[in-house]
Motif scaffolding. Structure first.
Motif, PDB file in Angstrom:
ATOM      1  N   ILE A  75      78.847   2.488  10.397  1.00  0.00           N
ATOM      2  CA  ILE A  75      77.388   2.572  10.540  1.00  0.00           C
ATOM      3  C   ILE A  75      77.022   3.503  11.697  1.00  0.00           C
ATOM      4  CG2 ILE A  75      75.324   1.236  11.152  1.00  0.00           C
ATOM      5  CD1 ILE A  75      76.710  -1.108   9.599  1.00  0.00           C
ATOM      6  N   ALA A  76      77.753   3.401  12.806  1.00  0.00           N
ATOM      7  CA  ALA A  76      77.487   4.258  13.956  1.00  0.00           C
ATOM      8  C   ALA A  76      77.756   5.726  13.617  1.00  0.00           C
ATOM      9  CB  ALA A  76      78.325   3.817  15.150  1.00  0.00           C
ATOM     10  N   LEU A  77      78.809   6.008  12.858  1.00  0.00           N
ATOM     11  CA  LEU A  77      79.078   7.380  12.430  1.00  0.00           C
ATOM     12  C   LEU A  77      77.951   7.897  11.534  1.00  0.00           C
ATOM     13  CD1 LEU A  77      82.906   7.200  11.671  1.00  0.00           C
ATOM     14  CD2 LEU A  77      81.812   8.601  13.451  1.00  0.00           C
ATOM     15  N   GLY A  78      77.458   7.044  10.646  1.00  0.00           N
ATOM     16  CA  GLY A  78      76.333   7.435   9.798  1.00  0.00           C
ATOM     17  C   GLY A  78      75.100   7.739  10.620  1.00  0.00           C
ATOM     18  N   ALA A  79      74.831   6.913  11.618  1.00  0.00           N
ATOM     19  CA  ALA A  79      73.682   7.151  12.501  1.00  0.00           C
ATOM     20  C   ALA A  79      73.867   8.455  13.272  1.00  0.00           C
ATOM     21  CB  ALA A  79      73.504   5.977  13.462  1.00  0.00           C
ATOM     22  N   GLN A  80      75.068   8.707  13.738  1.00  0.00           N
ATOM     23  CA  GLN A  80      75.332   9.950  14.473  1.00  0.00           C
ATOM     24  C   GLN A  80      75.133  11.165  13.577  1.00  0.00           C
ATOM     25  OE1 GLN A  80      76.724  10.055  18.064  1.00  0.00           O
ATOM     26  NE2 GLN A  80      75.383  11.761  17.607  1.00  0.00           N
ATOM     27  N   ALA A  81      75.575  11.060  12.330  1.00  0.00           N
ATOM     28  CA  ALA A  81      75.381  12.167  11.393  1.00  0.00           C
ATOM     29  C   ALA A  81      73.895  12.435  11.176  1.00  0.00           C
ATOM     30  CB  ALA A  81      76.080  11.861  10.069  1.00  0.00           C
ATOM     31  N   LEU A  82      73.095  11.397  11.150  1.00  0.00           N
ATOM     32  CA  LEU A  82      71.648  11.565  10.982  1.00  0.00           C
ATOM     33  C   LEU A  82      70.989  12.103  12.251  1.00  0.00           C
ATOM     34  CD1 LEU A  82      70.845   8.311   9.009  1.00  0.00           C
ATOM     35  CD2 LEU A  82      70.775  10.656   8.120  1.00  0.00           C
ATOM     36  N   LEU A  83      71.439  11.650  13.410  1.00  0.00           N
ATOM     37  CA  LEU A  83      70.838  12.052  14.684  1.00  0.00           C
ATOM     38  C   LEU A  83      71.233  13.461  15.118  1.00  0.00           C
ATOM     39  CD1 LEU A  83      71.317   8.767  16.732  1.00  0.00           C
ATOM     40  CD2 LEU A  83      69.137   9.791  16.054  1.00  0.00           C
ATOM     41  N   GLY A  84      72.468  13.833  14.849  1.00  0.00           N
ATOM     42  CA  GLY A  84      72.947  15.140  15.286  1.00  0.00           C
ATOM     43  C   GLY A  84      73.538  15.102  16.678  1.00  0.00           C
ATOM     44  N   ASP A  85      73.586  16.268  17.293  1.00  0.00           N
ATOM     45  CA  ASP A  85      74.294  16.470  18.556  1.00  0.00           C
ATOM     46  C   ASP A  85      73.781  15.644  19.722  1.00  0.00           C
ATOM     47  OD1 ASP A  85      74.463  20.011  17.930  1.00  0.00           O
ATOM     48  OD2 ASP A  85      75.943  18.485  17.461  1.00  0.00           O
ATOM     49  N   GLY A  86      72.483  15.629  19.928  1.00  0.00           N
ATOM     50  CA  GLY A  86      71.933  15.033  21.134  1.00  0.00           C
ATOM     51  C   GLY A  86      72.039  16.015  22.289  1.00  0.00           C
ATOM     52  N   ALA A  87      71.778  15.532  23.483  1.00  0.00           N
ATOM     53  CA  ALA A  87      71.755  16.380  24.679  1.00  0.00           C
ATOM     54  C   ALA A  87      73.159  16.809  25.086  1.00  0.00           C
ATOM     55  CB  ALA A  87      71.098  15.608  25.824  1.00  0.00           C
ATOM     56  N   PHE A  88      73.215  17.922  25.806  1.00  0.00           N
ATOM     57  CA  PHE A  88      74.442  18.399  26.449  1.00  0.00           C
ATOM     58  C   PHE A  88      75.605  18.572  25.471  1.00  0.00           C
ATOM     59  CE2 PHE A  88      72.141  15.682  29.539  1.00  0.00           C
ATOM     60  CZ  PHE A  88      71.605  16.709  30.300  1.00  0.00           C
ATOM     61  N   ALA A  89      75.346  19.191  24.349  1.00  0.00           N
ATOM     62  CA  ALA A  89      76.370  19.397  23.327  1.00  0.00           C
ATOM     63  C   ALA A  89      76.695  20.878  23.204  1.00  0.00           C
ATOM     64  CB  ALA A  89      75.882  18.860  21.984  1.00  0.00           C
ATOM     65  N   LEU A  90      77.951  21.185  22.912  1.00  0.00           N
ATOM     66  CA  LEU A  90      78.339  22.570  22.678  1.00  0.00           C
ATOM     67  C   LEU A  90      77.566  23.176  21.515  1.00  0.00           C
ATOM     68  CD1 LEU A  90      82.235  22.655  23.042  1.00  0.00           C
ATOM     69  CD2 LEU A  90      80.532  23.554  24.601  1.00  0.00           C
ATOM     70  N   GLY A  91      77.320  22.374  20.507  1.00  0.00           N
ATOM     71  CA  GLY A  91      76.641  22.882  19.319  1.00  0.00           C
ATOM     72  C   GLY A  91      75.139  22.836  19.401  1.00  0.00           C
TER      73      GLY A  91
END
Length: 143
Positions: free
Chosen positions: A122-138
């Protein structure tokens, strides 16, 4: 937009949603890195392969799972292709879910139950929906 406005927007404090995505990303990255490193450092790779075989998977699949967890954990920590990495780790967790499903709900039970694995999915699914967030290389700058 003036040059000053552009500079200030780049230097601005991340929004709370970006910080939430960062927090989730760092937590998932740390968990996957720890799970990957436990394979060679605690259980040994031959021991991990034997566990995979005893769980109904070909023993050799321990090696690509190790690599997926290691590289996926590092990518999540760095914020590199976060959405893709989160989605790519879901099949790994689906395999873990199959192993833990017969052991009941609680992960603290003998053989480990499935609730922790389900939560990570579930957390991976949420991360896929949210995206990078702050301070990310991408991270792409908002304009």
């Amino acid at each position: 937009m003036t040059r000053l406005d552009t500079t200030l927007s780049v230097l601005s404090v991340p929004r709370s949603a970006d910080l939430a995505a960062l927090t989730l990303r760092l937590g998932l990255g740390a968990v996957f890195l720890a799970h990957a490193l436990a394979k060679p450092l605690v259980f040994t790779m031959p021991g991990t392969a034997a566990f995979f075989a005893a769980s109904g998977f070909p023993g050799w699949t321990a090696y690509p799972v190790f690599l997926a967890e290691l590289l996926g954990g590092l990518a999540l920590l760095a914020g590199f292709r976060t959405r893709l990495v989160a989605l790519a780790l879901l099949p790994v967790m689906a395999g873990a879910l199959l192993v833990h499903l017969p052991n009941g709900w609680m992960f603290s039970g003998q053989g480990g139950g499935w609730e922790y694995v389900a939560f990570l999915m579930i957390a991976l699914g949420a991360q896929a929906l949210l995206g990078d967030g702050a301070f990310a290389l991408g991270r792409r700058q908002r304009g």
